[in-house]
Scaffold this motif. Structure first.
Motif, short mmCIF file in Angstrom:
data_model
loop_
_atom_site.label_atom_id
_atom_site.label_comp_id
_atom_site.label_asym_id
_atom_site.label_seq_id
_atom_site.Cartn_x
_atom_site.Cartn_y
_atom_site.Cartn_z
N LEU A 280 0.83 -1.20 0.00
CA LEU A 280 0.00 0.00 0.00
C LEU A 280 0.87 1.26 0.00
O LEU A 280 0.54 2.24 -0.67
CB LEU A 280 -0.94 -0.01 1.20
N VAL A 281 1.95 1.23 0.74
CA VAL A 281 2.87 2.37 0.72
C VAL A 281 3.47 2.54 -0.68
O VAL A 281 3.57 3.66 -1.20
CB VAL A 281 3.98 2.21 1.77
N ALA A 282 3.87 1.43 -1.30
CA ALA A 282 4.40 1.51 -2.66
C ALA A 282 3.36 2.09 -3.61
O ALA A 282 3.68 2.90 -4.50
CB ALA A 282 4.82 0.11 -3.13
N GLY A 283 2.09 1.71 -3.43
CA GLY A 283 1.03 2.27 -4.26
C GLY A 283 0.82 3.75 -4.00
O GLY A 283 0.56 4.52 -4.94
N ALA A 284 0.92 4.16 -2.73
CA ALA A 284 0.78 5.58 -2.41
C ALA A 284 1.88 6.40 -3.06
O ALA A 284 1.64 7.49 -3.64
CB ALA A 284 0.79 5.77 -0.89
N TRP A 285 3.12 5.92 -3.00
CA TRP A 285 4.23 6.64 -3.62
C TRP A 285 4.12 6.64 -5.15
O TRP A 285 4.47 7.62 -5.81
CB TRP A 285 5.56 6.03 -3.19
N LEU A 286 3.63 5.53 -5.72
CA LEU A 286 3.43 5.49 -7.16
C LEU A 286 2.41 6.54 -7.59
O LEU A 286 2.60 7.24 -8.59
CB LEU A 286 2.96 4.09 -7.58
N THR A 287 1.32 6.67 -6.83
CA THR A 287 0.30 7.67 -7.15
C THR A 287 0.86 9.08 -7.03
O THR A 287 0.57 9.96 -7.85
CB THR A 287 -0.91 7.49 -6.23
N ALA A 288 1.68 9.31 -6.01
CA ALA A 288 2.19 10.65 -5.75
C ALA A 288 3.31 11.05 -6.70
O ALA A 288 3.36 12.19 -7.19
CB ALA A 288 2.67 10.75 -4.30
N LEU A 289 4.24 10.13 -6.97
CA LEU A 289 5.43 10.46 -7.74
C LEU A 289 5.39 9.94 -9.17
O LEU A 289 6.26 10.27 -9.97
CB LEU A 289 6.68 9.90 -7.03
N GLY A 290 4.43 9.10 -9.48
CA GLY A 290 4.31 8.60 -10.84
C GLY A 290 5.33 7.56 -11.22
O GLY A 290 5.52 7.25 -12.40
N SER A 291 6.00 6.97 -10.22
CA SER A 291 7.00 5.95 -10.50
C SER A 291 7.16 5.07 -9.27
O SER A 291 6.97 5.53 -8.14
CB SER A 291 8.34 6.60 -10.85
N LYS A 292 7.51 3.81 -9.54
CA LYS A 292 7.84 2.91 -8.44
C LYS A 292 9.28 2.42 -8.54
O LYS A 292 9.67 1.48 -7.85
CB LYS A 292 6.87 1.72 -8.41
N GLN A 293 10.06 3.07 -9.40
CA GLN A 293 11.47 2.75 -9.52
C GLN A 293 12.22 3.30 -8.31
O GLN A 293 11.98 4.42 -7.86
CB GLN A 293 12.06 3.33 -10.81
N LEU A 294 13.14 2.52 -7.77
CA LEU A 294 13.85 2.93 -6.56
C LEU A 294 14.60 4.24 -6.71
O LEU A 294 14.61 5.06 -5.77
CB LEU A 294 14.79 1.81 -6.11
N PRO A 295 15.26 4.52 -7.85
CA PRO A 295 15.91 5.83 -7.96
C PRO A 295 14.93 7.00 -7.82
O PRO A 295 15.28 8.02 -7.22
CB PRO A 295 16.53 5.79 -9.36
N ALA A 296 13.72 6.84 -8.35
CA ALA A 296 12.74 7.92 -8.25
C ALA A 296 12.18 8.06 -6.84
O ALA A 296 11.66 9.11 -6.48
CB ALA A 296 11.61 7.68 -9.25
N LEU A 297 12.27 7.00 -6.05
CA LEU A 297 11.71 7.03 -4.69
C LEU A 297 12.70 7.51 -3.65
O LEU A 297 12.40 7.51 -2.46
CB LEU A 297 11.20 5.62 -4.31
N ARG A 298 13.90 7.90 -4.08
CA ARG A 298 14.89 8.36 -3.13
C ARG A 298 14.34 9.58 -2.38
O ARG A 298 13.92 10.56 -2.98
CB ARG A 298 16.19 8.72 -3.85
N GLY A 299 14.35 9.49 -1.08
CA GLY A 299 13.85 10.58 -0.26
C GLY A 299 12.36 10.56 -0.01
O GLY A 299 11.84 11.43 0.69
#
Length: 626
Positions: A326-345
């Motif tokens: 669910l957290v991964a889905g929340a970040w995907l919705t917010a940032l438009g990516s689930k790639q680890l480089p894009a999720l930094r921070g």
């Protein structure tokens, strides 16, 4: 209480069917209706877990459709409904096409509840099949895009191939003397048929739980919406295979080979798929591979007879993995990516979401006192009683688990990147996480943190107090290993913590896994399945189709053409000649008849003259012949 058990399965199914029948007109009420239906199911789950009812109804001759709640079922119905409620609340803020999504989700939950309360193979098969069909539809939810329908089909066909084992098991049970197909009576099947029965159950369970060699379908399942991933990978679908093995542990024990095979498949999956998780740069793919790894401990528990440890691991994993997805889905919705480089921070950008992710990752790593630590310890204790080699292999699985969980943590820590070039690569991000999507994360994080305290209640509920428990030394060793691995991954990641690098500097072993092509490609299992199973099957199908079209159909058409030609020839030549001959004979007969009537004058002297002429001719004939 029996009515509550029937309602537990019926309420989500009927609500889901109502949404699907109503169609788009139900979009506005779909989410509230789903949340209400699953809330009712959760209350009913509490009631039946306390009351332990059973209900049955005649279905076929000698076979009843039966549902019952015992210790294992009680734990499962509570886990399934609690996680489903959290997923439904999250999905209410994150998913489109509401009526269809929530309708399928409710039917899926009802099918899982039917599966975990079934008392015989026939009832279990009903829930098992509906669950598989709903999983296909949910994975392919974004059916307008090219990849999700293909991924749903691959997941469905892979699990369906393994599901054939349950049909073989049912046939072997009937042939082996278990006419009722009752799960509790399966170990009593005659020895030869029992082996076939056990093999069918094992194959079906390993396929559903995405263990080796079926694991690749879980990677494809990531093309579904994040709430679907959270549900499939935590308390349902994948957990169903582990549940079936735990439920039928007496059947495995009655076999001379099944327990050993299941245990080694489980621990091998835990290690190898953990290494696959280390190689992923997509957060959902990392979590998917970690699911195969964590379910491997449940399969190991079933193989060594550690039912209590396997059940605790199943419950702890359900809370932890649903939280992380669910957290991964929340970040995907917010940032438009689930790639680890894009999720930094990302963990710093949304502190509450980041905090619950840290809790889930530490639980996934097996760090004490988080819940998965206690489940793994109970499983390893049972494995150590059977084989030191299994214990050491399981401990290696603990090391790998800590490594991939820490790698995920390292990737989301630090400062966000200065520019947004890494964002919006998969969809257009909203740059915010809705409040409603955050609501279920906190209780799931608390469950991931404290469910380990339920170890003793689970033992009592399952009447498994005699099963091995970890010694203090074993617990200290496992906990120290997990903590050491997490620190070994996180401490060198100074660049990521400062925000100076896209990905953290990882230890050499972890970095080597990340560079290994076979690990990134899930051991090449999908390619292998395509080459060994799918391609030969399709080639054979095409060859059979061509044989049917050219040989079988050709022979039929050639035969019909030959008959038609013969009929035409007969019509043109033979039949006409025959008709002419018949007409000639008829004319000759008519002429003879007319000639024969002439001597019939009615005059007596004419008859005498005719007789005299006849006698004269006869006399002349005799004279000439003699």
């Amino acid at each position: 209480m029996a009515a509550a058990l029937v309602a537990l399965v019926s309420v989500p199914v009927l609500a889901g069917l109502a949404l699907l029948v109503a169609g788009r007109s139900a979009n506005r009420v779909a989410a509230p209706m789903a949340i209400c239906a699953i809330s009712v199911a959760l209350l009913l789950a509490v009631l039946v877990a306390i009351g332990r009812p059973a209900v049955s109804s005649p279905l076929l001759v000698g076979i009843e459709a039966g549902l019952a709640v015992d210790g294992l079922s009680a734990v499962m119905v509570l886990t399934v409904t609690a996680v489903a409620l959290a997923v439904a609340v999250f999905a209410a803020a994150a998913v489109d096409a509401r009526y269809r999504f929530f309708g399928l989700l409710l039917v899926f939950v009802g099918a899982m509840l039917l599966t975990v309360t079934a008392t015989n193979l026939l009832t279990l098969l009903a829930g098992w099949e509906v669950m598989g069909a709903m999983s296909y539809a949910l994975i392919a939810h974004h059916w307008r895009q090219p990849r999700p329908p293909e991924s749903g089909a691959i997941a469905f066909l892979t699990t369906r191939t393994a599901d054939v084992g349950l049909y073989i098991a049912a046939g072997a049970a009937l042939a082996g003397g278990v006419g009722t197909l009752a799960l509790a009576e399966l170990p009593e099947a005659s020895s030869g048929w029992r082996d076939l029965l056990t093999a069918g159950v094992v194959v079906a369970a390993l396929g559903k739980s995405a263990q080796l060699p079926f694991s690749f379908w879980l990677a494809r399942a990531m093309d579904g919406p994040s709430p679907v991933s959270a549900l499939l990978h935590s308390a349902t679908m994948v957990a169903a295979g582990g549940y079936l093995l735990l439920r039928l542990e007496p059947l495995l024990a009655a076999s001379s080979w099944a327990g050993t095979v299941v245990a080694w498949v489980g621990v091998t999956s835990a290690v190898l798929l953990g290494a696959v998780a280390l190689a992923q740069t997509d957060l959902k793919q990392l979590l998917a591979a970690s699911t195969c790894s964590q379910i491997g401990f449940i399969v190991l528990a079933a193989g060594v007879g550690g039912t209590a440890g396997g059940t605790l691991q199943l419950v702890a994993h359900a809370a932890t993995k649903s939280l992380l997805f669910l957290v991964a889905g929340a970040w995907l919705t917010a940032l438009g990516s689930k790639q680890l480089p894009a999720l930094r921070g990302a963990a710093r950008r949304w502190p509450l979401v980041g905090l619950v992710f840290v809790a889930g990752a530490l639980s996934l790593a097996g760090v004490p006192p988080f819940s998965i630590f206690f489940g793994k310890e109970a499983v390893l204790a049972a494995a150590g009683e059977v084989s030191p080699a299994l214990y050491l292999a399981g401990l290696l699985g603990v090391v790998v688990s800590a490594a991939y969980a820490a790698a995920a943590l390292a990737a989301v820590l630090g400062r966000p990147p200065d520019d947004g070039t890494l964002y919006d690569t998969e969809l257009r991000g909203t740059r915010e996480i809705p409040t409603m999507a955050r609501i279920p994360l906190v209780p799931l994080a608390l469950a991931a943190a404290v469910l380990g305290s339920a170890a003793e209640p689970v033992r009592i509920a399952l009447d498994a107090t005699s099963e091995p428990t970890p010694t203090l030394g074993e617990a200290l060793l496992s906990g120290a290993v997990s903590i050491a691995v997490v620190l070994a991954v996180l401490l060198p990641a100074r660049a990521a913590l400062r925000g100076d690098a896209v990905l953290p500097e990882l230890p050499r072993v972890v970095a080597a896994c990340a560079r290994a092509e076979p690990l990134r490609e899930w051991l090449g299992l999908e390619r292998l399945a395509m080459r060994v199973v799918a391609t030969p099957a399709l080639t054979s199908a095409r060859a059979l189709s061509a044989f049917d079209a050219r040989v079988v159909d050709g022979a039929v058409w050639a035969g019909s053409a030959t008959v038609r030609t013969a009929a035409q020839l007969a019509d043109l030549r033979v039949e006409a000649a025959v008709s002419r001959s018949v007409r000639g004979l008829a004319r000759a007969a008519v002429a003879l008849g007319r000639f024969a009537r002439r001597p019939q004058t009615g005059q007596l002297h004419h008859y005498y003259a005719q007789a005299a002429c006849g006698l004269a001719v006869l006399a002349l004939f005799l004279v000439l012949v003699s």
